[in-house]
Scaffold this active site. Structure first.
Site, mmCIF file in Angstrom:
data_model
loop_
_atom_site.group_PDB
_atom_site.id
_atom_site.type_symbol
_atom_site.label_atom_id
_atom_site.label_comp_id
_atom_site.label_asym_id
_atom_site.label_seq_id
_atom_site.Cartn_x
_atom_site.Cartn_y
_atom_site.Cartn_z
ATOM 1 N N LYS A 2 0.875 -1.171 0.000
ATOM 2 C CA LYS A 2 0.000 0.000 0.000
ATOM 3 C C LYS A 2 0.909 1.217 0.000
ATOM 4 O O LYS A 2 2.021 1.155 0.499
ATOM 5 C CB LYS A 2 -0.865 0.018 1.270
ATOM 6 N N HIS A 58 1.215 7.011 2.202
ATOM 7 C CA HIS A 58 0.548 8.244 1.802
ATOM 8 C C HIS A 58 0.541 9.261 2.935
ATOM 9 O O HIS A 58 1.012 8.979 4.033
ATOM 10 C CB HIS A 58 -0.859 7.960 1.280
ATOM 11 N N HIS A 87 -0.220 8.522 6.562
ATOM 12 C CA HIS A 87 0.727 7.884 7.479
ATOM 13 C C HIS A 87 1.704 8.886 8.080
ATOM 14 O O HIS A 87 2.479 8.548 8.963
ATOM 15 C CB HIS A 87 1.568 6.832 6.734
#
Ligand code: ARG
Length: 568
Positions: free
Chosen positions: A125, A128, A131
Site C-alpha cells: 500500500k 501516503h 501515514h
C-alpha cells in the site's frame, strides 16, 4: 533553581495542600508587568472557603520565598510573583551554556525502555500523507523519550498479513509484469490491486481465487511465499526513501506476520484463563460487561485477526523489552481496537496493561475529501516531500541565490515544513493538508524556526569574525533589563518544562509552540536592539543570549524531527 517548584513549596507550607498539585496551577502571565509567574487563587476558593482576593492577600502576608524572587503582588484573585531579573537570566543562560544541546534533558527515564509503535505501514500500500502523522509524531516521541533518559524502542509493526495478499497474487498473475512492477514499485502494485477490485465486482470467482492464494501463503507454498516476499521487499525499498528523507530508523520491523507462530500460545492462555467463548463458530473474548463489542480472536474458518496479532505482539514486547511504556501511535479510527486489546490484557491478569497507551491522532485529508487506497486517490508522501523540496529550492533561488549547499538546505527546510505541519497542533485535531500552509515560510512554521536559528548563527559568525568570543564568566546579567530580552529568557526558561509536558501528554506540539515563542521573542529583540558595536558588556551579553537561543532552537527542532541549517 526551579521557580515554579519554589512557589509551590512555599504555598504548600502555608496551606498544607500538596505542592505537586499547586505547581500544576501556576501560570505564566501574558505580560511581564504582571510578574513572571502567577498563582490563580480561585483554584483554592473551594478548599479554603474564602474569596480569591482574600486568599491572595493572606498568602502574600505569610509567604517566604528564596531571595531570587524580588516581589510578590496581589492582583484581584491572583498572586503574582516577580523573579529577580538578573538571577533569572543567570540561571537560565547558565543552564543552556552548561548543558548545551542536552538542555531540557534529564535522567528520569533511568534507561527504562519505552516501546513506540509508529509509522507501521502496510505492505503493497502506498506510504501516503495519512501515514505522515503516525510517522512524525512517533519519531518525535522517540527523540523526546531518549532526551529524558529513557531508551526508546522504535517498532514498525508492518501490515504484512491478510487476505489482500491473496488478491495481489491473483492480480499480479493476471495483469502484472515483473519488470514494470519492479520499476513502478508500490504504485504498480496499487494499480493492479485497484484493477482487482474493479474486476471482482463483475466476477465473484476472483475472490475465491484470492482466498486460494492466501491459503497458499499460509501453508508456506514456495511460489506464494516468494511473491509475498517480493511485495514486501518492494514496499520496504520504497518507504526507506521516505524514512531517509525524514532521518528515521527503526529498531524493529516485526510486523503482523512476525506473530504467525506466536499466537498459539496466546490463544491457549486465553482458553486456560476461561476468557475464550464460542460465538457462531468464531472465538471471541466477550467484553459486553465493559460496554464494548467482543474482541474477535479466531474467525469461524480458524483464521487469526488483527487483534490476535496485537495481543501476541503486546506479550512479546513485554517479554522482550520489559517496557516501562508501550505506545501505539495510531489514528483515532482504531480507538476501539486498542481499548479492546488493553482490556483483554487486563482480563488476562497482567497489570502492565496500564502501561500501554494509544497515542491517537486525527486524520489528514486532502482538501477535496478523504483518502482511500481502494479508489487509488492518494497523495504519496514521497511526492509531497519532493515537491516541498523543489518549491523550497525555488524560493531560495530567489531570496538567497548565493547560498552554499542550496540543495541540502532546501531538503532540510522543505521536509521540515511538511513535518512541522503535523506537529504544530494537538494530536487529535483533524488536519486538511494544504501546500500553502505547509510551505508558508512566515508565520508559525518550521521554516520560520529554522530561519531564526540561521539568523542566530549569522550573528555568532559575525562576532567570531571580529574576534569576539563569549564565555559564561563574561556575561553581565544586568544587561537583560529590557522587556525584549526578558521575554527571550522567559521563553528559554520554559523549554525544559515543555519537553517534560510533551512526554507526559505525548504531545510534541508543546515543544513546537515553545520553539515559536522563543523565535518570536528573539526576532523582536533582534529588531529592537543593537548587538554588534554596543559597549562591550552589552554586546557580549547579547551575543551570549543569541548563543543560548541558537542552542535551544536547535535542540527543540531536533526533538520534533527537524534539521537546523546554519545558513538559509
Ligand atoms: N498497519 C496499521 C494501519 O495502517 C497500523 C498498525 C498499528 N500498530 C498496531 N500494533 N496495531 O492501519
Amino acid at each position: 533553581m526551579d521557580y515554579k517548584k519554589d512557589i509551590a513549596l512555599a504555598l504548600s507550607s502555608i496551606t498544607g495542600i500538596d505542592a505537586g498539585e499547586l505547581e500544576e496551577y501556576i501560570e505564566i502571565p501574558p505580560n511581564s508587568e504582571m510578574g513572571d509567574f502567577a498563582f490563580p487563587c480561585f483554584k483554592l476558593a473551594r478548599t479554603l472557603r474564602k474569596a480569591p482576593p482574600a486568599i491572595a492577600a493572606e498568602l502574600k502576608e505569610k509567604i517566604t520565598l528564596p531571595d531570587y524572587f524580588s516581589d510578590v503582588q496581589v492582583a484581584g484573585g491572583y498572586l503574582n510573583f516577580f523573579a529577580d531579573k538578573s538571577s533569572f537570566a543567570k540561571k537560565t543562560i547558565e543552564a543552556v551554556f552548561n548543558q548545551g544541546e542536552k538542555y531540557g534533558s534529564s535522567d528520569e527515564g533511568q534507561g527504562r525502555n519505552v516501546c513506540i509503535d509508529y509509522s507501521s505501514i502496510n505492505i503493497a500500500k502506498p506510504f501516503h500523507i495519512g501515514h505522515l502523522s503516525s510517522t512524525v509524531i512517533g519519531h518525535s516521541l522517540y527523540r523526546i523519550f531518549n532526551h529524558l533518559g529513557y531508551n526508546s524502542v522504535g517498532i514498525n509493526h508492518l501490515g504484512d498479513w491478510g487476505t489482500q495478499f491473496g488478491k495481489l497474487i491473483v492480480a499480479y498473475k493476471k495483469w502484472g509484469d515483473r519488470e514494470t512492477i519492479e520499476k513502478q514499485s508500490v504504485k504498480g502494485l496499487l494499480e493492479i490491486y485497484v484493477k482487482f477490485h474493479d474486476e471482482a465486482e463483475k466476477d465473484e470467482s476472483l475472490n475465491d481465487e484470492a482466498r486460494f492464494w492466501f491459503k497458499k501463503i499460509e501453508e508456506g507454498d514456495k511460489e506464494a511465499l516468494e511473491l509475498f516476499a517480493w511485495f514486501k521487499e518492494l514496499t520496504l525499498r520504497e518507504v526507506k526513501k521516505v524514512y531517509d528523507m525524514l532521518d528515521i530508523t527503526f529498531d524493529s520491523y516485526a510486523g503482523e506476520s512476525f506473530y504467525n507462530d506466536k499466537m498459539g500460545a496466546v490463544i491457549d492462555e486465553l482458553k486456560e484463563k476461561n476468557l475464550l467463548k464460542e460465538d457462531k463458530g468464531a472465538m471471541i473474548v466477550d467484553l459486553e460487561e465493559y460496554n464494548m463489542p467482543p474482541c474477535l480472536i479466531l474467525r469461524s474458518d480458524g483464521a487469526t485477526l488483527y487483534a490476535t496479532r496485537d495481543l501476541a505482539a503486546a506479550m512479546y514486547r513485554k517479554k522482550t523489552y520489559d517496557f516501562y511504556k508501550n505506545l501505539y501511535v495510531v489514528a483515532y479510527q482504531q480507538d476501539l481496537h486498542f481499548k479492546q486489546i488493553f482490556k483483554v490484557i487486563e482480563l488476562m491478569g497482567y497489570d502492565w496493561y496500564k502501561d500501554m497507551v494509544h497515542v491517537s491522532f486525527g486524520m489528514v485529508s486532502l482538501p477535496d475529501g478523504t483518502l482511500s487506497t481502494r479508489k487509488g486517490k492518494v497523495l504519496f508522501l514521497e511526492d509531497v516531500l519532493k515537491s516541498a523540496v523543489e518549491k523550497t529550492l525555488e524560493i531560495m533561488q530567489e531570496k538567497n541565490p548565493d547560498l552554499e549547499k542550496k540543495e541540502l538546505v532546501a531538503k532540510q527546510v522543505g521536509v521540515g515544513a511538511v513535518v512541522w505541519n503535523s506537529l504544530y497542533n494537538g494530536r487529535i485535531k483533524d488536519i486538511t493538508f494544504s501546500w500553502d500552509k505547509a510551505l508558508n515560510f512566515e508565520g508559525e512554521t518550521g521554516p520560520y524556526a529554522q530561519y531564526t536559528h540561521a539568523r542566530c548563527c549569522s550573528v555568532i559568525r559575525k562576532a567570531e569574525s571580529e574576534g569576539i568570543s563569549v564565555s559564561l564568566d563574561d556575561i553581565d546579567y544586568s544587561v537583560f533589563e529590557d522587556e525584549e530580552s526578558r521575554a527571550v529568557i522567559k521563553a528559554l526558561e520554559a523549554f525544559p518544562k515543555a519537553v517534560k509536558e510533551a512526554s507526559v501528554k505525548y504531545e510534541p506540539y508543546l515543544i513546537s509552540r515553545n520553539i515559536i515563542d522563543i523565535c518570536k521573542a528573539y526576532n523582536k529583540f533582534y529588531f529592537e536592539h543593537r548587538i554588534m558595536g554596543e559597549q562591550e558588556n552589552v554586546m557580549k551579553a547579547r551575543i551570549a543570549l543569541t548563543m543560548a537561543v541558537k542552542t535551544v532552537i536547535k535542540t527543540g527542532l531536533y526533538l520534533v524531527g527537524l534539521e537546523a541549517p546554519e545558513k538559509m
